[in-house]
Design an enzyme around this catalytic site. Structure first.
Site, PDB file in Angstrom:
ATOM      1  N   ARG A  25       0.829  -1.221   0.104  1.00 25.13           N
ATOM      2  CA  ARG A  25      -0.037  -0.044   0.053  1.00 25.13           C
ATOM      3  C   ARG A  25       0.713   1.279   0.171  1.00 25.13           C
ATOM      4  O   ARG A  25       0.337   2.257  -0.611  1.00 25.13           O
ATOM      5  CB  ARG A  25      -0.946  -0.050   1.293  1.00 25.13           C
ATOM      6  CG  ARG A  25      -1.928   1.141   1.266  1.00 25.13           C
ATOM      7  CD  ARG A  25      -2.911   0.958   2.482  1.00 25.13           C
ATOM      8  NE  ARG A  25      -3.601   2.118   2.980  1.00 25.13           N
ATOM      9  CZ  ARG A  25      -4.812   2.536   2.317  1.00 25.13           C
ATOM     10  NH1 ARG A  25      -5.345   2.007   1.258  1.00 25.13           N
ATOM     11  NH2 ARG A  25      -5.338   3.869   2.585  1.00 25.13           N
ATOM     12  N   ILE A  51      -6.569   8.381  -1.484  1.00 28.37           N
ATOM     13  CA  ILE A  51      -6.762   6.817  -1.429  1.00 28.37           C
ATOM     14  C   ILE A  51      -7.528   6.424  -0.275  1.00 28.37           C
ATOM     15  O   ILE A  51      -7.315   6.969   0.935  1.00 28.37           O
ATOM     16  CB  ILE A  51      -5.341   6.235  -1.249  1.00 28.37           C
ATOM     17  CG1 ILE A  51      -5.235   5.014  -1.224  1.00 28.37           C
ATOM     18  CG2 ILE A  51      -4.577   6.807  -0.005  1.00 28.37           C
ATOM     19  CD1 ILE A  51      -3.935   3.990  -1.235  1.00 28.37           C
ATOM     20  N   SER A  52      -8.435   5.593  -0.582  1.00 33.11           N
ATOM     21  CA  SER A  52      -9.549   5.213   0.481  1.00 33.11           C
ATOM     22  C   SER A  52      -8.774   4.642   1.648  1.00 33.11           C
ATOM     23  O   SER A  52      -7.693   3.876   1.655  1.00 33.11           O
ATOM     24  CB  SER A  52     -10.500   4.300  -0.165  1.00 33.11           C
ATOM     25  OG  SER A  52     -11.266   4.756  -1.225  1.00 33.11           O
ATOM     26  N   GLN A  53      -9.676   4.798   2.834  1.00 32.55           N
ATOM     27  CA  GLN A  53      -9.299   4.164   4.045  1.00 32.55           C
ATOM     28  C   GLN A  53      -9.130   2.537   3.899  1.00 32.55           C
ATOM     29  O   GLN A  53      -9.939   1.802   3.142  1.00 32.55           O
ATOM     30  CB  GLN A  53     -10.368   4.358   5.169  1.00 32.55           C
ATOM     31  CG  GLN A  53     -10.143   3.892   6.615  1.00 32.55           C
ATOM     32  CD  GLN A  53     -11.309   3.886   7.335  1.00 32.55           C
ATOM     33  OE1 GLN A  53     -12.583   4.442   6.659  1.00 32.55           O
ATOM     34  NE2 GLN A  53     -11.434   3.667   8.694  1.00 32.55           N
TER      35      GLN A  53
END
Ligand code: SAH
Length: 199
Positions: A25, A51-53
């Site tokens: 990530r 960027i999403s959780q």
């Protein structure tokens, strides 16, 4: 990240947990923010986007029930992180990102990581990606007011769609296409960026 933020909150699909374990990530997060890559929140990736959780990525991926045989349409690829997670599950991913600079960056990184089963283009995903339809699964990371007709049209019968809807009191809608209509499987309060309508 996997144990504390995802497994502990109820995502138990081992294939999803393994897939997320394999995706680096931090490479999807810009240099200055990289030290926060595995923390429990969204992170800016430039151009006003995030960027999403991690938990949201896990929840949506589990909700989709992705199989290796699936063709998945992803709208709002952003950093390409969710794209990589879907590719790790063996699916063929068709991803659309409206901000060209983000699309270029995501495609370059996904190429470097050798995700051969990913097709990513810059463009407005509001109309889906008709050339490769139909899709077994559709996932959106930006919120329109209502489900775009194109998404329903481009989903196979029995296919699953996960999409945030609305601005105020935004809800993630997970639904299945039955008889040409979307039957709701579940909803959850979320906060995604609005879907940009270029046309
Ligand atoms: N899953 C991505 C989320 C990025 S945020 C990640 O974790 O990195 C949502 C993305 O949707 C943004 O990059 C935004 O540019 C994109 N987006 C917004 N409207 C869009 C549209 N109409 N078509 C395609 N992408 C869109």
């Amino acid at each position: 990240m996997i144990a504390e933020q995802i497994r502990a909150r109820g995502v138990r699909d081992q294939r999803v947990l393994d897939a997320m374990n394999r995706v680096p990530r931090h490479l999807f997060v810009p240099g200055a923010e990289r030290h926060e890559a595995y923390e429990d929140h969204p992170i800016p990736i430039g151009f006003g986007q995030t960027i999403s959780q991690p938990y949201i990525v896990a929840f949506m991926t589990e909700a989709l029930g992705v199989e290796p045989s699936h063709r998945v349409l992803e709208i709002g690829a952003g950093s390409g992180y969710q794209t990589a997670v879907l590719a790790e599950l063996g699916a063929t991913v068709y991803a659309v990102e409206v901000i060209e600079a983000l699309a270029i960056r995501a495609r370059q990184l996904l190429d470097e990581l050798h995700y051969a089963n990913v097709h990513l283009r810059a463009g407005d995903g509001y109309a889906g990606w008709p050339e490769h339809a139909p899709y077994d699964r559709i996932i959106a990371a930006a919120a329109p007011d209502d489900i775009p007709r194109a998404f329903i049209d481009q989903l196979v019968e029995g296919g699953i769609l996960a999409i945030p809807l609305g601005v105020i009191n935004q809800q993630l809608h997970v639904s299945r296409r039955v008889g040409g209509k979307q039957e709701t499987i579940g909803t959850m309060p979320v906060r995604f960026v609005p879907m940009i309508k270029k046309a």
